[in-house]
Write a protein that holds these residues in place. Sequence first.
Motif, PDB file in Angstrom:
ATOM      1  N   PHE A 192       0.832  -1.205   0.000  1.00 42.13           N
ATOM      2  CA  PHE A 192       0.000   0.000   0.000  1.00 42.13           C
ATOM      3  C   PHE A 192       0.866   1.255   0.000  1.00 42.13           C
ATOM      4  O   PHE A 192       0.646   2.165  -0.816  1.00 42.13           O
ATOM      5  CB  PHE A 192      -0.939   0.016   1.208  1.00 42.13           C
ATOM      6  N   TRP A 193       1.825   1.338   0.910  1.00 42.05           N
ATOM      7  CA  TRP A 193       2.650   2.534   0.982  1.00 42.05           C
ATOM      8  C   TRP A 193       3.540   2.683  -0.244  1.00 42.05           C
ATOM      9  O   TRP A 193       3.836   3.806  -0.665  1.00 42.05           O
ATOM     10  CB  TRP A 193       3.484   2.537   2.267  1.00 42.05           C
ATOM     11  N   PHE A 194       3.952   1.558  -0.818  1.00 43.61           N
ATOM     12  CA  PHE A 194       4.679   1.622  -2.082  1.00 43.61           C
ATOM     13  C   PHE A 194       3.800   2.222  -3.178  1.00 43.61           C
ATOM     14  O   PHE A 194       4.301   2.901  -4.090  1.00 43.61           O
ATOM     15  CB  PHE A 194       5.133   0.213  -2.490  1.00 43.61           C
ATOM     16  N   SER A 195       2.492   1.999  -3.075  1.00 45.25           N
ATOM     17  CA  SER A 195       1.540   2.463  -4.101  1.00 45.25           C
ATOM     18  C   SER A 195       1.125   3.917  -3.935  1.00 45.25           C
ATOM     19  O   SER A 195       0.434   4.455  -4.815  1.00 45.25           O
ATOM     20  CB  SER A 195       0.277   1.583  -4.075  1.00 45.25           C
ATOM     21  N   VAL A 196       1.506   4.551  -2.835  1.00 43.74           N
ATOM     22  CA  VAL A 196       1.048   5.916  -2.537  1.00 43.74           C
ATOM     23  C   VAL A 196       1.280   6.898  -3.692  1.00 43.74           C
ATOM     24  O   VAL A 196       0.373   7.662  -4.050  1.00 43.74           O
ATOM     25  CB  VAL A 196       1.679   6.434  -1.227  1.00 43.74           C
ATOM     26  N   PRO A 197       2.474   6.933  -4.322  1.00 40.97           N
ATOM     27  CA  PRO A 197       2.658   7.877  -5.433  1.00 40.97           C
ATOM     28  C   PRO A 197       1.698   7.626  -6.595  1.00 40.97           C
ATOM     29  O   PRO A 197       1.204   8.575  -7.212  1.00 40.97           O
ATOM     30  CB  PRO A 197       4.115   7.637  -5.858  1.00 40.97           C
ATOM     31  N   ALA A 198       1.425   6.352  -6.884  1.00 37.14           N
ATOM     32  CA  ALA A 198       0.489   6.032  -7.967  1.00 37.14           C
ATOM     33  C   ALA A 198      -0.934   6.429  -7.586  1.00 37.14           C
ATOM     34  O   ALA A 198      -1.674   6.996  -8.403  1.00 37.14           O
ATOM     35  CB  ALA A 198       0.550   4.541  -8.299  1.00 37.14           C
ATOM     36  N   ILE A 199      -1.322   6.149  -6.341  1.00 39.19           N
ATOM     37  CA  ILE A 199      -2.661   6.509  -5.862  1.00 39.19           C
ATOM     38  C   ILE A 199      -2.883   8.020  -5.983  1.00 39.19           C
ATOM     39  O   ILE A 199      -3.879   8.489  -6.555  1.00 39.19           O
ATOM     40  CB  ILE A 199      -2.851   6.068  -4.398  1.00 39.19           C
ATOM     41  N   ARG A 303      10.292   5.756 -10.339  1.00 40.63           N
ATOM     42  CA  ARG A 303      10.271   4.596  -9.460  1.00 40.63           C
ATOM     43  C   ARG A 303      10.494   3.298 -10.229  1.00 40.63           C
ATOM     44  O   ARG A 303      11.089   2.347  -9.698  1.00 40.63           O
ATOM     45  CB  ARG A 303       8.945   4.573  -8.680  1.00 40.63           C
ATOM     46  N   ILE A 304      10.032   3.246 -11.463  1.00 43.36           N
ATOM     47  CA  ILE A 304      10.296   2.079 -12.304  1.00 43.36           C
ATOM     48  C   ILE A 304      11.796   1.942 -12.556  1.00 43.36           C
ATOM     49  O   ILE A 304      12.375   0.849 -12.471  1.00 43.36           O
ATOM     50  CB  ILE A 304       9.527   2.188 -13.638  1.00 43.36           C
ATOM     51  N   VAL A 305      12.453   3.071 -12.852  1.00 41.30           N
ATOM     52  CA  VAL A 305      13.897   3.058 -13.095  1.00 41.30           C
ATOM     53  C   VAL A 305      14.649   2.639 -11.828  1.00 41.30           C
ATOM     54  O   VAL A 305      15.571   1.810 -11.881  1.00 41.30           O
ATOM     55  CB  VAL A 305      14.380   4.451 -13.560  1.00 41.30           C
TER      56      VAL A 305
END
Length: 317
Positions: A192-199, A303-305
């Motif tokens: 979830f916290w990893f997803s915060v920028p995408a959210i 973040r992908i890089v």
Amino acid sequence: MNVKSFLQFVELPTKVASMLPFLLGTLYALYRFEDFYVLRFALMLVSLLSFDMATTAINNYYDYKKAAKTHGYGYETHNAIVRYRLKESTVVAAIAVLLALAVGGGIALVAETGLLVFLLGGLSFLIGILYSFGPIPISRMPLGELFSGLFMGFVIIFISAYIHSDQTVVTLLFSEGWASLHVHIAEVLYLFWFSVPAILGIAGIMLANNICDIEDDMDNRRYTLPVYIGRKNALLLFRLLYYVSFADLAVLLLLGVNPVLVALLLLTLIPLRRNIARFEEKQEKASTFILSVKNFMLMSVARIVVLGAAILLKVLL
């Protein structure tokens, strides 16, 4: 309907909002679980992309049918149905084909992975349809940013990571009429916290879109979040979304990503602040709305890089 009009109808460039979280979740699984299933990846790609295009198509079709204001930028130029004079029967057929591909790919993925994907995917399908269709679509309410951010930012990342995890994150079992759910809370919180920028990045896209459309939305009785809280507060929220998005840096460090790589993500603040300032100066669909998409792409690609580099370092060391 030719290729050009179809791509405009489904607004293909906006599919980065689902494809980047999909890639983020896949790379997260590679780094965290050290596993990758090609078939599952392909099935989710087909299902997700088809459904994302179908949702956009339904939204454009619904706007075309329900528009109270039939002139101006939002109607004559932005909506491909009007711009290319598409036949209604062709539009409906295209939506049906896209939904069939999405459902077919989804069912095949469930057969490969289990019923949890069915439940999450089914809920996502339902929210996607309700976002654009129904008596009061979510897109016409002050909940669009919340639902789009959570489902496109978190659920997509969760599923795209989960399908490679061999159920080490969540296990759902059915036996003799009983359902047994086991959740690894720490892993879910990490995701979830990893997803915060995408959210927040996806919520920012929806918020920017609604800020640009405040006047037209009021004319068309679309009571979006900016209509409720006003332009000034909406712009403040737009700015805060991006600053809060860097909360995921702590999670990356906890996962063991190289601190130097994590620190490099802070460099994205420079162009982000510049884009935020430009949008605050002028909110216009034709010229500055794209800045919210660029912000989302910037955060996601960075973040992908970083994850890709972390995976390479992990393999080499």
